[in-house]
Each structure stands twice: as C-alpha cells, then as structure tokens.
Design a protein around this motif. Structure first.
Motif, PDB file in Angstrom:
ATOM      1  N   GLU A 154       0.829  -1.202   0.000  1.00  0.00           N
ATOM      2  CA  GLU A 154       0.000   0.000   0.000  1.00  0.00           C
ATOM      3  C   GLU A 154       0.870   1.261   0.000  1.00  0.00           C
ATOM      4  O   GLU A 154       0.582   2.234  -0.706  1.00  0.00           O
ATOM      5  CB  GLU A 154      -0.929  -0.002   1.214  1.00  0.00           C
ATOM      6  CG  GLU A 154      -2.003  -1.071   1.165  1.00  0.00           C
ATOM      7  CD  GLU A 154      -2.839  -1.108   2.429  1.00  0.00           C
ATOM      8  OE1 GLU A 154      -2.502  -0.364   3.386  1.00  0.00           O
ATOM      9  OE2 GLU A 154      -3.821  -1.882   2.466  1.00  0.00           O
ATOM     10  N   SER A 162       2.413   1.746  -3.402  1.00  0.00           N
ATOM     11  CA  SER A 162       1.478   2.241  -4.413  1.00  0.00           C
ATOM     12  C   SER A 162       1.309   3.754  -4.347  1.00  0.00           C
ATOM     13  O   SER A 162       0.957   4.390  -5.341  1.00  0.00           O
ATOM     14  CB  SER A 162       0.112   1.562  -4.249  1.00  0.00           C
ATOM     15  OG  SER A 162      -0.513   1.975  -3.039  1.00  0.00           O
ATOM     16  N   THR A 163       1.574   4.352  -3.193  1.00  0.00           N
ATOM     17  CA  THR A 163       1.459   5.811  -3.051  1.00  0.00           C
ATOM     18  C   THR A 163       2.791   6.520  -3.301  1.00  0.00           C
ATOM     19  O   THR A 163       2.814   7.607  -3.864  1.00  0.00           O
ATOM     20  CB  THR A 163       0.943   6.176  -1.650  1.00  0.00           C
ATOM     21  OG1 THR A 163       1.840   5.666  -0.652  1.00  0.00           O
ATOM     22  CG2 THR A 163      -0.441   5.589  -1.425  1.00  0.00           C
TER      23      THR A 163
END
Length: 212
Positions: free
Chosen positions: A44, A47-48
């Motif tokens: 996560e 992904s940012t």
C-alpha cells in the motif's frame, strides 16, 4: 558459513539421499499471518510513493530471528479431521478404494477412524504424499466436491474428536508431522496441506485468545 554448509549437494545427499534436490534452508513461521499483513501494508505504501521511493522505506523490512526447528520451544501438535453430514459407510468405502489405488513411494501410513457405529484403522501401503494428513486431505477435498452437504472441520486433540462423533459424522486420527518431516515434505510435495499442525495445544490457543 555454518548455515550454508547445511544445503550443499553433499548435505542434501546425506539428509535426503539426492544431491540434486533444490535446497531449503529457512522456513518462515508466519504467526497469525503477521508477515503477510506487513507485506500488504508495504504494498500500500509502495502504491502511493512509487517503487523507487519505497525501495528503502522501513516498511519494506521485517525483523526475523533464526531458530533451530528442533528447539524445545517449538511444539508441533497434529490437527485432526471430523467429517459431518456424511454417509459414513459410503465415505469409508470410497476412502478404502482411494487408498488402495495409491502407488507412491512415501513411507507407509495409517489412519484411525471413529464413527457412531464403528472404529478401526486403515493402512496405507503406498502413499503418494509424505504426510498422512496430506494423503487424507487429498481424499477429503475430492469427496466433498462430489458429495453436496458434506463438511469437514479441523480439530485439536483426540478427546475433542471423540466428543464430536455422532450420527452421520466420522473422525480421523493420525500421527502428526514430526519436526524432521517439515523440510522434507516441502521439498518433495510443495506447500503443506491446510491445517497440517498447530504450534501448541488447543488449550494454549484458548488462553492466547482470551488474553489478546
């Protein structure tokens, strides 16, 4: 160097009788799926931030401890099977037929069964899986697919298995996986069958849940 010496061709030949086997040195004990959860969090973050920026992020790393699998602190306990909503005579007949057709080279195995009407032991002369639980689970997976309504539960402790036996149910008890079988099984069979073993007794798990 000492760890590397455990997976040389000579070491694999001595331990497993085959120098050409793919070596296996470490097994990850993912307690309560903690490592998988940590990886999901890292994905996560990646992904940012993007893969390059996340390459050195602290979330990418996990602290691990190397422990000898034969350490007394590690306890392997078997997880048995109880099948519900089944015609036990039909199931046993199908299981005997299945076991009789196996033609593997693993060491002989045996399974104890208990139903409301009978009990006994099944001998497996030529199993294809290294573990008894793997042999049984392969059969149960296929049987459940072909017989609607039949269900299997995974039970800790012989007494608990016996207490669950009633009409249209049957329990299976077998020798659990020894520590020396873990790496050998993964090398020859791949991933372990679901619910192969437990780290500790069911009562230990109860207190763990109550104290969490």
């Amino acid at each position: 160097d000492a760890l590397d010496s455990l997976i040389t061709p000579a070491a694999m030949e001595k331990r497993y009788g085959d120098a050409d086997l793919a070596p296996l040195l470490f097994a990850v004990g993912d307690g309560n799926h903690s490592l998988a959860t940590a990886k999901t969090i890292y994905e996560e973050i990646k992904s940012t931030l993007g893969a390059d920026a996340a390459a050195d992020h602290p979330a990418r790393y996990a602290l691990v401890e190397v422990v000898n699998i034969h350490d007394d602190a590690l306890k392997f306990e078997p997880i048995y099977r109880v099948v519900f909503n089944a015609n036990t005579e039909h199931l046993l007949s199908a299981l005997r037929d299945y076991l009789g057709k196996l033609s593997g080279t693993a060491e002989a195995q045996s399974i104890e069964y208990i139903s409301a009407s009978e009990s006994g032991r099944l001998e497996i002369a030529h199993p294809e899986k290294q573990l008894t639980v793997g042999t049984l689970q392969d059969f149960l997976d296929g049987y459940i697919k072909e017989n609607a309504g039949v269900e299997v539960d995974y039970i800790h402790g012989v007494d608990s298995v016996k207490s669950l036996i009633g009409e249209n149910s049957i329990g299976f008890i077998f020798n659990g996986m020894s520590k020396s079988e873990l790496f050998k099984t993964v090398i020859y069979d791949g991933a372990l069958p679901r619910k192969t073993f437990s780290m500790g007794h069911a009562e230990d798990k109860r207190y763990y849940l109550e104290c969490t």
